[in-house]
Scaffold this motif. Structure first.
Motif, PDB file in Angstrom:
ATOM      1  N   CYS A 111     -19.540   3.445  65.451  1.00  0.00           N
ATOM      2  CA  CYS A 111     -19.842   3.200  64.039  1.00  0.00           C
ATOM      3  C   CYS A 111     -21.208   2.548  63.869  1.00  0.00           C
ATOM      4  O   CYS A 111     -21.958   2.873  62.934  1.00  0.00           O
ATOM      5  N   ARG A 112     -21.562   1.635  64.764  1.00  0.00           N
ATOM      6  CA  ARG A 112     -22.887   1.020  64.687  1.00  0.00           C
ATOM      7  C   ARG A 112     -23.986   2.064  64.896  1.00  0.00           C
ATOM      8  O   ARG A 112     -24.999   2.063  64.198  1.00  0.00           O
ATOM      9  N   LYS A 113     -23.781   2.939  65.856  1.00  0.00           N
ATOM     10  CA  LYS A 113     -24.794   3.973  66.115  1.00  0.00           C
ATOM     11  C   LYS A 113     -24.887   4.946  64.946  1.00  0.00           C
ATOM     12  O   LYS A 113     -25.995   5.363  64.564  1.00  0.00           O
ATOM     13  N   GLU A 114     -23.746   5.312  64.367  1.00  0.00           N
ATOM     14  CA  GLU A 114     -23.772   6.210  63.218  1.00  0.00           C
ATOM     15  C   GLU A 114     -24.422   5.538  62.017  1.00  0.00           C
ATOM     16  O   GLU A 114     -25.196   6.163  61.287  1.00  0.00           O
ATOM     17  N   ALA A 115     -24.126   4.256  61.810  1.00  0.00           N
ATOM     18  CA  ALA A 115     -24.780   3.521  60.731  1.00  0.00           C
ATOM     19  C   ALA A 115     -26.284   3.502  60.948  1.00  0.00           C
ATOM     20  O   ALA A 115     -27.071   3.690  60.005  1.00  0.00           O
ATOM     21  N   CYS A 166     -34.670   3.045  56.929  1.00  0.00           N
ATOM     22  CA  CYS A 166     -34.390   1.655  57.282  1.00  0.00           C
ATOM     23  C   CYS A 166     -33.628   1.601  58.605  1.00  0.00           C
ATOM     24  O   CYS A 166     -33.508   2.604  59.301  1.00  0.00           O
ATOM     25  N   ALA A 167     -33.155   0.441  58.961  1.00  0.00           N
ATOM     26  CA  ALA A 167     -32.415   0.236  60.202  1.00  0.00           C
ATOM     27  C   ALA A 167     -31.289  -0.744  59.929  1.00  0.00           C
ATOM     28  O   ALA A 167     -31.267  -1.416  58.892  1.00  0.00           O
ATOM     29  N   VAL A 168     -30.331  -0.830  60.862  1.00  0.00           N
ATOM     30  CA  VAL A 168     -29.234  -1.782  60.701  1.00  0.00           C
ATOM     31  C   VAL A 168     -29.344  -2.877  61.750  1.00  0.00           C
ATOM     32  O   VAL A 168     -29.733  -2.635  62.891  1.00  0.00           O
ATOM     33  N   ALA A 169     -29.001  -4.081  61.333  1.00  0.00           N
ATOM     34  CA  ALA A 169     -29.006  -5.237  62.235  1.00  0.00           C
ATOM     35  C   ALA A 169     -27.702  -5.997  62.059  1.00  0.00           C
ATOM     36  O   ALA A 169     -27.300  -6.289  60.931  1.00  0.00           O
ATOM     37  N   ALA A 170     -27.048  -6.323  63.168  1.00  0.00           N
ATOM     38  CA  ALA A 170     -25.824  -7.124  63.126  1.00  0.00           C
ATOM     39  C   ALA A 170     -26.220  -8.592  63.074  1.00  0.00           C
ATOM     40  O   ALA A 170     -26.143  -9.325  64.062  1.00  0.00           O
ATOM     41  N   ARG A 207     -32.606  -3.645  67.789  1.00  0.00           N
ATOM     42  CA  ARG A 207     -32.461  -2.943  69.059  1.00  0.00           C
ATOM     43  C   ARG A 207     -31.142  -3.296  69.745  1.00  0.00           C
ATOM     44  O   ARG A 207     -30.422  -2.406  70.238  1.00  0.00           O
ATOM     45  N   GLN A 208     -30.807  -4.582  69.757  1.00  0.00           N
ATOM     46  CA  GLN A 208     -29.571  -4.997  70.423  1.00  0.00           C
ATOM     47  C   GLN A 208     -28.330  -4.503  69.674  1.00  0.00           C
ATOM     48  O   GLN A 208     -27.311  -4.207  70.290  1.00  0.00           O
ATOM     49  N   THR A 209     -28.407  -4.424  68.341  1.00  0.00           N
ATOM     50  CA  THR A 209     -27.295  -3.865  67.566  1.00  0.00           C
ATOM     51  C   THR A 209     -27.017  -2.436  67.981  1.00  0.00           C
ATOM     52  O   THR A 209     -25.863  -2.033  68.172  1.00  0.00           O
TER      53      THR A 209
END
Length: 363
Positions: free
Chosen positions: A70-74, A83-87, A358-360
């Protein structure tokens, strides 16, 4: 075996500058064009946020794989919209949060003012299946003293709008501004639980049952106890640990209830102090021990939690995983410690965000 599901909230950021981006509608639109994923991602209070929910899983390996997927798909959907996603559980950089324009969110903005606008905080919620409301309330009563330890393990929000907050989890301090948030007194029965919820809604101070923001609550949608104390975790394996320990706590509490053991009657005042201590120092200092409510080294308290749920984790085959991941966090640090180390090394909160992106994606 009890099933477990996880909801994670991710921060949408500019991949170059690290600044939050109000692009959730575009990201969701891209995801919805792929029919197989339209039930995974959801809109949240602010347009800089994206939420996903896993399916209920019996095995922690499968749960971890789904969180990573799910993180990779997000991340893929975010890239398609620039944009990008960050946890990250708060934005390290300054931001003007954009409240979503649904009827619900407009109501919240009108009634709670600046508290709503500042609620750009991102959590990890764990759902653990229960057999009935009676079992669920018995669990809620018995897990209360241990929830601050889950918070300490998950802390991932040391920075707030460009400044060092002085906390490991500043998210939790912002979250406490909601009038219904935080630890609860003992309920003893589902009737008393539901009566308390109905009375709270009847005041008009909250909109509906969905705004019951107890640290642990009966889910209004699923046959689960929902534990809501954790920051969104920088790494997926930390999220799996929180889910593993949450299931262990629920199963241990249910066994205590069936055996006729009464819950520990710590006051809400003490539980709030335990929450504050966990938010302040995370794993780097002292916590309040769930049994004594006295300051104790964090490592000792984490060991006490593992001992408390040992039988339940052994029965599900998760004990070694939990021990190993806890040891790794105590040795190498959780999200809050990693963020602080990144800032010390780079001197730049922008670099902190881009590295966390990157770590997310790495899991």
């Amino acid at each position: 075996m009890r099933t477990v599901g996880v909801e994670e909230e991710l921060l949408l950021v500019d991949p170059e500058t690290g600044e939050p981006q109000a692009l959730s509608a575009a990201v969701l639109a891209h995801a919805e064009r792929e029919e197989k994923e339209q039930d995974v991602f959801e809109k949240e209070l602010h347009d800089q946020m994206l939420e996903f929910a896993t399916h209920p899983q019996s095995g922690m390996e499968a749960l971890g794989e789904e969180i990573v997927r799910c993180r990779k798909e997000a991340g893929r959907h975010a890239r398609e919209t620039g944009c990008a996603v960050a946890a990250l559980a708060t934005s390290p950089l300054p931001v003007s949060p954009a409240v979503g324009m649904t009827r619900r969110y407009r109501w919240m903005a009108e009634h709670y003012g600046i508290a709503t606008r500042e609620q750009l905080v991102l959590g990890c919620h764990v759902h653990v299946s229960v057999e009935s409301d009676e079992e669920g309330v018995a669990v809620i009563d018995r897990v209360r003293p241990w929830l601050a330890v889950l918070m300490a393990l998950s802390t991932n929000s040391p920075f707030w709008m460009g400044r060092d907050s002085g906390y490991s989890s500043y998210r939790s301090r912002v979250w406490q501004r909601w009038p219904s948030a935080g630890p609860t007194e003992l309920f003893h029965s589902p009737e008393r639980y539901h009566r308390r919820v109905a009375d709270m809604v009847a005041t008009g101070t909250i909109l509906d049952e969905g705004m019951i923001y107890f640290d642990a609550r009966l889910s209004p949608r699923y046959p689960t106890v929902e534990i809501r104390v954790s920051d969104v975790c920088l790494h997926a394996d930390t999220a799996v640990l929180i889910a593993t320990l949450a299931r262990g706590l629920v199963e241990t509490a249910a066994r205590e209830w069936r055996a006729g053991r009464e819950p520990v009657d710590h006051s809400v005042s003490l539980l709030r102090l335990a929450d504050w201590r966990a938010a302040r120092s995370g794993l780097t200092g002292e916590l309040l021990h769930p049994k004594t409510m006295r300051r104790t080294p964090a490592e000792t308290v984490v060991r006490a939690l593992l001992e408390h749920v040992e039988d339940a984790l052994r029965d599900t085959g998760d004990l070694d995983l939990a021990r190993t991941t806890c040891q790794e966090l105590l040795r190498h640090g959780n999200g809050a410690q990693i963020q602080c180390a990144l800032l010390e090394r780079t001197g730049s909160l922008r670099d902190v965000v881009t590295e966390c992106v990157r770590q997310t994606q790495a899991g």
